[in-house]
Design a protein around this motif. Structure first.
Motif: not given
Length: 251
Positions: A17-24
């Motif tokens: 979730l943290i990686v996804y939010m960072g990429v977004i």
């Protein structure tokens, strides 16, 4: 609330979730840099590759319902729901894009419309038609609620948190980056979501591979044992897939 996620799964979900939010957020900032006025915010700068536009469109057309809600209809009503959602719906969508998209963009560029309601009002020179389309657009809130509830149910159980914090986080994050980046950010973020959905779709398909290779009891035989109507082209118990008209055109 029942805590369903194990510690290992909980850690993996938080990291993902943290990686996804960072990429977004990275792509949101990148898209926001291209946004210089309201026209850019509403319709984008038209500087994306066809692949990016195609992936963004695919993500927008499938949405979270494809993985959270629609499978429930198929599990409940069987082959009839599968035919509607996986056969006739894509055929209808592709035909609509072929027939309408080029003309729609041509007229949209000519009238410089920022919204569907504005496009319709200018195209047909009708203020009442524009107001009607604006009202229909507001009704999209019902679909937003549907998706938000579905995502909340999945995320709250995956993170072992209550529904309210999960829902608040989803709403604040999603609406926050959309308000910041507009259409340019939407294309980037939808592209990322489309790639993730392809990966998830492949994983889901291969996770059920053994159901189609079981020599003792084939997939359709197993469905028939549960309910013969699950293997029928039209499910008479369904309010949506009872006949060809509902299955192919109405649904």
């Amino acid at each position: 609330m029942n805590n369903l996620a194990t510690p290992g799964m909980l850690t993996a979900v938080w990291i993902s979730l943290i990686v996804y939010m960072g990429v977004i957020l990275y792509f949101v900032v990148r898209g926001a840099r291209r946004t210089t006025n309201m026209a850019d915010y509403a319709t984008g700068t038209f500087q994306f590759s066809p692949a990016a536009i195609g992936l963004s469109l695919a993500a927008g057309m499938t949405s979270a319902a494809t993985f959270i809600i629609n499978p429930g209809f198929i599990a409940y009503y069987g082959i009839s729901a599968f035919l509607s959602m996986a056969v006739f719906l894509p055929i209808g969508a592709i035909i609509s894009l072929i027939i309408f998209s080029k003309r729609f963009r041509k007229i949209g560029s000519a009238v410089n419309a920022k919204t569907i309601a504005q496009w319709v009002g200018i195209r047909y020179n009708s203020a009442s038609f524009r107001l009607y389309m604006a009202f229909l657009s507001v009704l999209h809130l019902t679909f937003i609620v549907l998706i938000a509830v579905g995502l909340t149910q999945v995320l709250s159980r995956a993170l072992n948190v209550d529904a309210l914090p999960a829902l608040s986080g989803i709403v604040l994050f999603t609406f926050g980056y959309m308000m910041f980046g507009g259409a340019n950010s939407l294309v980037y973020t939808n592209m990322i979501q489309a790639l993730l959905k392809v990966v998830v779709a492949v994983v889901l398909l291969f996770s059920g591979y053994q159901l189609f290779t079981n020599a003792d009891a084939g997939f359709f035989q197993q469905l028939q044992q549960i309910d013969p109507k699950l293997t029928a082209a039209f499910n008479t118990d369904s309010p949506l897939y009872r006949d060809f008209l509902k299955l192919s055109f109405v649904s």
